[in-house]
Design a protein around this motif. Structure first.
Motif, PDB file in Angstrom:
ATOM      1  N   LYS A  71       0.880  -1.125   0.024  1.00 22.91           N
ATOM      2  CA  LYS A  71      -0.165   0.034   0.017  1.00 22.91           C
ATOM      3  C   LYS A  71       0.862   1.284   0.137  1.00 22.91           C
ATOM      4  N   ASN A  72       2.062   1.038   0.002  1.00 24.15           N
ATOM      5  CA  ASN A  72       3.190   2.275   0.290  1.00 24.15           C
ATOM      6  C   ASN A  72       3.137   3.008  -1.295  1.00 24.15           C
ATOM      7  N   LYS A  73       3.042   4.127  -1.087  1.00 21.44           N
ATOM      8  CA  LYS A  73       3.029   4.890  -2.571  1.00 21.44           C
ATOM      9  C   LYS A  73       4.323   5.735  -2.552  1.00 21.44           C
ATOM     10  N   GLN A  74       5.247   5.736  -1.559  1.00 16.59           N
ATOM     11  CA  GLN A  74       6.556   6.510  -1.747  1.00 16.59           C
ATOM     12  C   GLN A  74       7.265   5.972  -3.026  1.00 16.59           C
ATOM     13  N   LYS A  75       7.776   7.148  -3.862  1.00 12.33           N
ATOM     14  CA  LYS A  75       8.770   6.571  -4.833  1.00 12.33           C
ATOM     15  C   LYS A  75       9.797   5.654  -4.485  1.00 12.33           C
ATOM     16  N   GLY A  76       9.891   4.899  -5.405  1.00 10.60           N
ATOM     17  CA  GLY A  76      11.254   3.817  -5.256  1.00 10.60           C
ATOM     18  C   GLY A  76      11.453   3.225  -3.924  1.00 10.60           C
ATOM     19  N   ILE A  77      10.568   2.985  -3.048  1.00  7.64           N
ATOM     20  CA  ILE A  77      10.523   2.515  -1.915  1.00  7.64           C
ATOM     21  C   ILE A  77      10.875   0.913  -1.963  1.00  7.64           C
ATOM     22  N   LYS A  79      12.450  -0.691  -4.400  1.00  2.63           N
ATOM     23  CA  LYS A  79      13.748  -0.773  -5.065  1.00  2.63           C
ATOM     24  C   LYS A  79      14.673  -0.482  -3.889  1.00  2.63           C
ATOM     25  N   LYS A  80      14.544   0.510  -2.968  1.00  3.65           N
ATOM     26  CA  LYS A  80      15.540   0.813  -2.268  1.00  3.65           C
ATOM     27  C   LYS A  80      15.637  -0.089  -0.957  1.00  3.65           C
ATOM     28  N   LEU A  81      14.569  -0.754  -0.773  1.00  4.53           N
ATOM     29  CA  LEU A  81      14.582  -1.634   0.309  1.00  4.53           C
ATOM     30  C   LEU A  81      15.115  -3.025  -0.117  1.00  4.53           C
ATOM     31  N   LEU A  82      14.633  -3.407  -1.504  1.00  5.19           N
ATOM     32  CA  LEU A  82      15.300  -4.514  -1.683  1.00  5.19           C
ATOM     33  C   LEU A  82      16.858  -4.648  -1.856  1.00  5.19           C
ATOM     34  N   GLU A  83      17.232  -3.237  -2.128  1.00  2.00           N
ATOM     35  CA  GLU A  83      18.823  -3.093  -2.330  1.00  2.00           C
ATOM     36  C   GLU A  83      19.069  -3.266  -0.997  1.00  2.00           C
ATOM     37  N   TYR A  84      18.798  -2.838  -0.059  1.00  2.46           N
ATOM     38  CA  TYR A  84      19.001  -2.785   1.149  1.00  2.46           C
ATOM     39  C   TYR A  84      19.016  -4.223   1.928  1.00  2.46           C
ATOM     40  N   LEU A  85      18.026  -4.951   1.668  1.00  2.00           N
ATOM     41  CA  LEU A  85      17.853  -6.385   2.044  1.00  2.00           C
ATOM     42  C   LEU A  85      18.732  -7.281   1.287  1.00  2.00           C
ATOM     43  N   ILE A 118     -12.074  -4.401  -8.405  1.00  2.00           N
ATOM     44  CA  ILE A 118     -12.748  -4.876  -9.013  1.00  2.00           C
ATOM     45  C   ILE A 118     -12.000  -6.365  -9.630  1.00  2.00           C
ATOM     46  N   LYS A 119     -10.540  -6.066  -9.980  1.00  2.00           N
ATOM     47  CA  LYS A 119     -10.159  -7.363 -10.448  1.00  2.00           C
ATOM     48  C   LYS A 119      -8.415  -7.292  -9.915  1.00  2.00           C
ATOM     49  N   ASP A 120      -7.870  -8.485 -10.042  1.00  2.00           N
ATOM     50  CA  ASP A 120      -6.517  -8.431  -9.705  1.00  2.00           C
ATOM     51  C   ASP A 120      -5.552  -7.931 -10.587  1.00  2.00           C
ATOM     52  N   LEU A 121      -4.520  -7.322 -10.036  1.00  2.00           N
ATOM     53  CA  LEU A 121      -3.734  -6.415 -10.778  1.00  2.00           C
ATOM     54  C   LEU A 121      -2.239  -6.944 -10.935  1.00  2.00           C
ATOM     55  N   PRO A 122      -1.457  -6.832 -11.990  1.00  2.00           N
ATOM     56  CA  PRO A 122      -0.171  -7.046 -12.026  1.00  2.00           C
ATOM     57  C   PRO A 122       0.611  -6.153 -11.028  1.00  2.00           C
ATOM     58  N   LEU A 123       1.841  -6.629 -10.778  1.00  2.00           N
ATOM     59  CA  LEU A 123       2.904  -5.942  -9.833  1.00  2.00           C
ATOM     60  C   LEU A 123       3.661  -5.128 -10.693  1.00  2.00           C
ATOM     61  N   ASN A 124       4.003  -3.720 -10.382  1.00  2.00           N
ATOM     62  CA  ASN A 124       4.847  -3.127 -11.296  1.00  2.00           C
ATOM     63  C   ASN A 124       6.328  -3.715 -11.121  1.00  2.00           C
ATOM     64  N   LEU A 125       7.224  -3.342 -11.886  1.00  2.00           N
ATOM     65  CA  LEU A 125       8.688  -3.870 -11.973  1.00  2.00           C
ATOM     66  C   LEU A 125       9.400  -4.026 -10.619  1.00  2.00           C
ATOM     67  N   GLU A 126       9.336  -2.681  -9.879  1.00  2.00           N
ATOM     68  CA  GLU A 126       9.652  -2.719  -8.555  1.00  2.00           C
ATOM     69  C   GLU A 126       9.418  -3.604  -7.507  1.00  2.00           C
ATOM     70  N   GLU A 127       7.893  -3.654  -7.582  1.00  2.00           N
ATOM     71  CA  GLU A 127       7.110  -4.392  -6.650  1.00  2.00           C
ATOM     72  C   GLU A 127       7.402  -5.825  -6.962  1.00  2.00           C
ATOM     73  N   LYS A 128       7.643  -6.290  -8.374  1.00  2.00           N
ATOM     74  CA  LYS A 128       7.624  -7.785  -8.593  1.00  2.00           C
ATOM     75  C   LYS A 128       9.182  -8.163  -8.307  1.00  2.00           C
ATOM     76  N   GLU A 129       9.943  -7.199  -8.232  1.00  2.00           N
ATOM     77  CA  GLU A 129      11.453  -7.784  -7.853  1.00  2.00           C
ATOM     78  C   GLU A 129      11.527  -8.028  -6.476  1.00  2.00           C
ATOM     79  N   LEU A 130      10.782  -6.960  -5.732  1.00  2.00           N
ATOM     80  CA  LEU A 130      10.843  -7.038  -4.230  1.00  2.00           C
ATOM     81  C   LEU A 130      10.278  -8.502  -3.655  1.00  2.00           C
ATOM     82  N   TYR A 131       9.118  -8.764  -4.093  1.00  2.00           N
ATOM     83  CA  TYR A 131       8.127  -9.605  -3.903  1.00  2.00           C
ATOM     84  C   TYR A 131       8.730 -11.082  -4.262  1.00  2.00           C
TER      85      TYR A 131
END
Length: 338
Positions: A71-77, A79-85, A118-131
């Protein structure tokens, strides 16, 4: 250590989190002072990093739980978390970092998706990489909705904890009344157990279930929604306090209110389609007195107003399951703002 729990079954996830927290308290930190919880929607990278770097004052290790980061809308969050993890390799840490995503699920070849209204949505690139990174961790688990047989077994097992038995016919009735919702099932089972506590007969029958379920639509609930529809804040708060004084638990009151407003929304939408009371009774398969009272209630609301109330109540319910809110305070706040 990284733990990733995701999926549609909020009930299963909540039970698993409770189990892990209890184990942590028993084995690591008796007073729970080393358990930290964050709403992912508001989480900043700096908050997360400080939890990684700060040593706990209360025990040798800590547990950090992050709910619904999607649900977080911060830009780049993401990607930044994945890099740190990856950089800090906290999956090898003695601390326990638990990511909870109740709005993400897997679906065949489509992979991970996020639930939409209404329907399930695909993850964007940064979300997909983190999850994707979280999903491949050793302690990653998806919690899917109960199948019919799983929910039946859950009901049997829960009632068995109270030394109660139930046949399949009554199980199906309980499922129908609760709308397949495991939280509703769980709450109804607790009420049935309380009702049957002093009885010698430990078999749950149809009359037991109908008696308990009819109490969902008690006169107090209708009086309460009457006061809300009339914007009589003082009366609504008075009725709410009377429920507390009578011994009703806040989570029970919240469940009943949420269910009542969902019924009112269904009735309101059917009224907007020019359904009469008989057609509404047939469509919703509810008892006539519930529908007739509901019609009088629904006429005092616009559909959008009911939806807003449902959304606010649902938010309290979700945060309560995560231990992130105080039901009594938030119910009072909602009423005061209506």
């Amino acid at each position: 250590m990284i733990i990733f729990f995701y999926g549609e079954n909020d009930f299963k996830i909540s039970q698993k989190i409770k189990e892990l927290q209890n184990k942590f308290v028993q084995e690591v930190n008796k007073d729970g002072q080393s358990i930290f919880k964050f709403e992912g929607e508001k989480l900043k990278k700096e908050d997360f990093i400080s939890q990684i770097n700060n040593d706990s004052l209360f025990s040798e290790k800590k547990m950090v739980i992050i709910f619904d980061l999607i649900k977080n809308k911060q830009k780049g969050i993401f990607k930044k978390l994945l890099e740190y993890l990856k950089k800090d390799k906290i999956n090898n840490s003695a601390d326990i970092f638990i990511f909870i995503e109740r709005n993400i699920k897997s679906k065949g070849t489509a992979g991970l998706l996020k639930a939409g209204s209404i329907k399930d949505l695909p993850l964007n690139l940064e979300e997909k990489e983190l999850y994707t990174f979280l999903k491949i961790q050793k302690y990653s688990q998806e919690f899917k909705n109960y199948t019919g047989s799983e929910l039946s077994n859950f009901i049997k097992n829960e009632l068995n904890r109270y030394n109660l038995k139930i046949d399949n016919k009554e199980i199906q009735l309980l499922i129908a009344i609760t709308g397949n919702n495991p939280w509703n099932v769980y709450n109804e089972i607790k009420k049935i157990a309380h009702y049957k506590f002093s009885e010698e007969d430990k078999k749950v029958n149809q009359k037991d279930i109908e008696k308990i379920s009819s109490e969902i639509f008690s006169e107090n609930i209708f009086n309460f929604t009457d006061a809300i529809s009339a914007k009589n804040t003082k009366q609504a708060l008075k009725l709410l306090e009377e429920q507390y004084s009578a011994g009703s638990e806040p989570d029970y009151i919240l469940t009943m209110l949420l269910r009542q407003f969902k019924i009112l929304l269904q009735i309101r939408e059917l009224l907007d389609q020019n359904y009469n009371s008989q057609k509404i009774i047939s469509a919703l398969k509810l008892k006539p007195f519930i529908v007739n009272k509901g019609i009088n209630q629904a006429k005092n609301f616009e559909s959008q107003t009911i939806k807003k109330i449902i959304n606010k109540l649902s938010e309290i319910e979700i945060n309560n399951r995560s231990g992130l809110t105080n039901i009594k305070a938030n119910l009072g706040l909602i009423i005061a703002k209506l």
